[in-house]
Design an enzyme around this catalytic site. Structure first.
Site, PDB file in Angstrom:
ATOM      1  N   SER A  65       0.881  -1.257   0.159  1.00 14.19           N
ATOM      2  CA  SER A  65      -0.024  -0.214   0.027  1.00 14.19           C
ATOM      3  C   SER A  65       0.692   1.653  -0.246  1.00 14.19           C
ATOM      4  O   SER A  65       0.483   2.131  -0.572  1.00 14.19           O
ATOM      5  CB  SER A  65      -0.643   0.015   1.422  1.00 14.19           C
ATOM      6  OG  SER A  65      -1.774  -1.515   1.548  1.00 14.19           O
ATOM      7  N   LYS A  68       1.504   2.079  -3.212  1.00 13.83           N
ATOM      8  CA  LYS A  68       0.532   2.847  -4.020  1.00 13.83           C
ATOM      9  C   LYS A  68       1.159   4.549  -3.462  1.00 13.83           C
ATOM     10  O   LYS A  68       0.466   5.782  -4.818  1.00 13.83           O
ATOM     11  CB  LYS A  68       0.239   2.384  -4.409  1.00 13.83           C
ATOM     12  CG  LYS A  68      -0.366   0.394  -4.779  1.00 13.83           C
ATOM     13  CD  LYS A  68      -1.674  -0.232  -4.779  1.00 13.83           C
ATOM     14  CE  LYS A  68      -1.168  -1.537  -5.604  1.00 13.83           C
ATOM     15  NZ  LYS A  68      -1.310  -2.416  -4.509  1.00 13.83           N
ATOM     16  N   SER A 125      -6.707  -0.758  -5.593  1.00 10.17           N
ATOM     17  CA  SER A 125      -5.992  -1.074  -4.777  1.00 10.17           C
ATOM     18  C   SER A 125      -4.540  -1.694  -6.001  1.00 10.17           C
ATOM     19  O   SER A 125      -4.062  -2.806  -5.864  1.00 10.17           O
ATOM     20  CB  SER A 125      -5.588  -2.225  -4.077  1.00 10.17           C
ATOM     21  OG  SER A 125      -3.476  -1.864  -3.798  1.00 10.17           O
TER      22      SER A 125
END
Length: 155
Positions: A65, A68, A125
């Site tokens: 995460s 990203k 995601s």
């Protein structure tokens, strides 16, 4: 500059909130944390800095995460600087389309706007969209990783 400061604050709040243990668990029974199915965690008292509970707190894990979020940060900064635009057409390479994990199933050669790719990253995601954006902004995933590392050092 104010826009960047708000974004960076928001970014850190998002990252922080992704790592929080639900408050009702911490309040109800600290031993219930042991039932959480995760490989690693750390619960720290915000006022004292004391570690209340942890599991594999020093284990190195891939920050999916976080990468990203860093990709989105660099993309939004490029938009702010005018070196990229939300309307840019981002083409999925064969490599980007081959990503595993969470994705939007881009096909090689498929084109989407940078804005839509960012939405796919934030909402789904999407690993494939992340790589496509990285390649679009820096020419290659490797070059983009170098940019992310420089940005991380700056932060």
């Amino acid at each position: 500059m104010l826009h960047k400061s708000r974004f960076i604050c928001t970014l850190f709040l998002i990252v922080f909130s992704l790592t929080l243990i639900p408050a009702h668990i911490a309040i109800a029974d600290a031993t219930a944390i042991d039932d959480i199915s995760t490989r690693a965690y750390i619960l720290i008292d915000a006022d004292s800095g004391k570690v209340l509970k942890s599991r594999n707190a020093h284990q190195r894990l891939a920050p999916a995460s976080m990468t990203k979020l860093m990709t989105m940060l660099l993309a939004l900064e490029a938009i702010d600087e005018g070196t990229a635009h939300k309307t840019d057409q981002v083409t999925s390479s064969e490599y980007a389309a081959s990503m595993d994990g969470t994705r939007i199933y881009l096909e090689p050669g498929e084109m989407m706007t940078l804005d839509d790719m960012l939405k796919a990253m934030a909402l789904a995601s999407a690993n494939d969209a992340s790589v496509a954006v990285a390649e679009h902004l820096a020419g290659s995933e490797k070059a983009f990783v170098e940019q992310m590392n420089r940005k991380a050092q700056d932060l």
